[in-house]
Scaffold this active site. Structure first.
Site, PDB file in Angstrom:
ATOM      1  N   GLU A 197      -1.663  -8.652   4.532  1.00 45.02           N
ATOM      2  CA  GLU A 197      -1.734  -9.036   5.935  1.00 45.02           C
ATOM      3  C   GLU A 197      -3.169  -9.013   6.443  1.00 45.02           C
ATOM      4  O   GLU A 197      -3.458  -9.489   7.532  1.00 45.02           O
ATOM      5  CB  GLU A 197      -0.839  -8.124   6.798  1.00 45.02           C
ATOM      6  CG  GLU A 197      -1.365  -6.722   7.060  1.00 45.02           C
ATOM      7  CD  GLU A 197      -1.114  -5.746   5.908  1.00 45.02           C
ATOM      8  OE1 GLU A 197      -0.839  -6.187   4.773  1.00 45.02           O
ATOM      9  OE2 GLU A 197      -1.239  -4.521   6.164  1.00 45.02           O
ATOM     10  N   CYS A 215       0.829  -1.199   0.000  1.00 46.65           N
ATOM     11  CA  CYS A 215       0.000   0.000   0.000  1.00 46.65           C
ATOM     12  C   CYS A 215       0.871   1.259   0.000  1.00 46.65           C
ATOM     13  O   CYS A 215       1.523   1.530  -0.995  1.00 46.65           O
ATOM     14  CB  CYS A 215      -0.980  -0.046   1.175  1.00 46.65           C
ATOM     15  SG  CYS A 215      -2.307   1.178   1.058  1.00 46.65           S
ATOM     16  N   HIS A 233      -3.648  -5.016   0.918  1.00 53.64           N
ATOM     17  CA  HIS A 233      -3.057  -5.390   2.198  1.00 53.64           C
ATOM     18  C   HIS A 233      -3.049  -6.901   2.352  1.00 53.64           C
ATOM     19  O   HIS A 233      -4.038  -7.483   2.822  1.00 53.64           O
ATOM     20  CB  HIS A 233      -3.865  -4.760   3.341  1.00 53.64           C
ATOM     21  CG  HIS A 233      -3.620  -3.304   3.511  1.00 53.64           C
ATOM     22  ND1 HIS A 233      -2.592  -2.817   4.276  1.00 53.64           N
ATOM     23  CD2 HIS A 233      -4.250  -2.218   2.988  1.00 53.64           C
ATOM     24  CE1 HIS A 233      -2.612  -1.491   4.234  1.00 53.64           C
ATOM     25  NE2 HIS A 233      -3.589  -1.096   3.454  1.00 53.64           N
TER      26      HIS A 233
END
Lengths: 259, 203
Positions: free
Chosen positions: B186, B80, B184
């Site tokens: 994660e 990002c 993202h």
């Protein structure tokens, strides 16, 4: 194409999950750790945690608890409740949350929104507005978990905080919250149509049809749910659930944002 | 040693948790010494362009990072905002980025009033070329995005995937040992963890 987001909004009070009706009469739901784990496994789009105890009592966010909650969660998480400073925001983000939700602090001084947005990026800042519909049909907003009324319109507050750098608005209808009667479509529509940032409709969602209306008629970009996701049904017991199949059929497949 | 760069605003908790889930022990650091020893570096994803670059500058990391990436050529992954600072510069700020990934970061244009920004949500990737980064990732997988800016890559060969939000924007890119993803990983469930795992396993 981006799907409409549907997410649980979970209320914390003193480390336990509770559910309220019109911001009052609290009932125990369960452990935040277990509940978030279930929603994570059910693959919800995002999770909102609101510490209504910290908000009402003006106490600090429970960072160790938040870190534990976020540890096993693979979906984006947002936290609100008693946030007043960039330092707290940094601690919350470091604990594993993606977004900070601010209500009361922003009503007292909207520059907090600007400060957080400059430091963390506007996509990490959600301005929460608790809207109260008065007897004459007009609206005001409230803070500190509806313990203080502020004589400003939700639209006015939303536009100011958007201007200050909020990435998103969480609009909660105090009157509809916990009632299963549906979202405040008129207010949702009014704000959604006057903002360039996304709006999450919250408060009153009781059925898939309510969700469809909030998107179709309310122009909401996202939906936050309480009762529907923690109770089996109206007036029934606790059941942490997420109607993925129905959402997919009626919402996700039809309401990809048309852009 | 995998290093997650700490620029004071990064989404460190989520990344560390995610790497732990795939059994990777990563070090969060803003120390020259630790970065010097890194075998791979991840540039995390929350913050603003200028605050990230200023923090990196304040910690005197520009040289060691340039060395690791351009000379030693260790694999790096920008997530990002982390992806955006690998580019030349951004509409979001006044500072210059690292310029390891050619291209500029620009604001996503508002094609219509119904297009709200930031773009938040789960979107698919249109894969443009094969990459080890997406090994075993299903075609219709969705990843989580939260951004108002996009990296515009003039070199088509550096674009790994695009996604759609009003415009077709670059959702992942690669130039030599530098990888960038606008989403993202994660916070994108199992497929996100798979992308992270693929990055960590790069030779």
């Amino acid at each position: 194409m981006t799907r409409i987001r549907v997410m649980p909004a979970l209320l914390l009070n003193d480390g336990r999950l509770v559910k309220t009706t019109q911001f009052g009469s609290s009932s125990y739901i369960g452990s935040p750790l277990n509940t978030v784990k279930i929603f994570n496994d059910l693959m919800v789009d995002e999770i909102i945690i609101l510490d209504i105890g910290a908000a009402a009592n003006r106490t600090e966010p429970d960072i160790p608890l938040l870190a534990k909650i976020a540890e096993n969660c693979s979906v984006p998480m947002a936290y609100g409740g008693g946030v007043r400073s960039p330092q707290q925001a940094r601690e919350i983000l470091s604990a594993g949350f993606e977004k900070i939700i601010i209500n009361s602090a922003a009503l007292e001084n909207s520059s907090i929104i600007e400060e957080l947005s400059d430091k963390f990026g506007c996509q990490a800042v959600i301005a929460a507005i608790d809207a109260v519909k008065l007897d004459d049909g007009s609206y005001c907003v409230s803070s500190y978990s509806n313990s203080v009324k502020v004589n400003r319109s939700p639209l006015d507050v939303a536009k100011e905080l958007e201007h200050k750098g909020a990435g998103e608005i969480l609009l909660t209808s105090v009157n509809n919250e916990g009632t299963w009667r549906g979202f405040d479509l008129e207010l949702t529509h009014q704000l959604a149509n006057n903002l360039a940032i996304p709006l999450i409709a919250h408060g009153g969602g009781g059925s898939i049809n309510h969700i469809v209306d909030a998107i179709n008629l309310g122009n909401a970009s996202a939906i936050a749910l309480g009762n529907m996701l923690v109770y089996r049904a109206k007036d029934q017991g606790v059941l942490v659930n997420f109607p993925s199949k129905e959402l997919h059929e009626l919402v996700h497949s039809q309401y990809e944002l048309p852009i | 040693m995998i290093v997650i760069l700490d620029y004071g605003v990064g989404n460190l908790g989520s990344l560390k948790n995610a790497l732990r889930k795939i059994k990777i022990d990563a070090v969060i650091s803003s120390s020259q010494k630790e970065i010097q020893q890194a075998s791979k570096i991840i540039f995390p994803g929350v913050g603003s362009f200028d605050s990230a670059m200023n923090s990196i500058r304040e910690h005197r990391l520009l040289d060691v990072l340039d060395d690791k990436v351009m000379q030693e050529k260790i694999p790096v992954l920008g997530i990002c905002l982390g992806f955006q600072i690998l580019s030349h510069s951004s509409d979001e700020g006044n500072e210059l980025g690292f310029n390891w990934l050619q291209g500029k970061t620009t604001r996503i244009p508002r094609q219509s009033t119904s297009l709200k920004l930031p773009h938040y949500g789960w979107s698919k990737l249109s894969i443009r070329q094969d990459s080890d980064l997406f090994r075993a990732v299903p075609d219709n997988a969705r990843f989580y995005f939260a951004h108002s800016f996009q990296v515009e890559c003039p070199d088509q060969n550096s674009i790994l995937s695009t996604s759609h939000y009003g415009v077709e924007f670059v959702s992942s890119a690669q130039q030599n040992n530098c990888y960038g993803v606008q989403f993202h990983p994660e916070k994108s469930h199992e497929v996100g963890l798979l992308v992270l795992k693929n990055f960590v396993e790069l030779l």
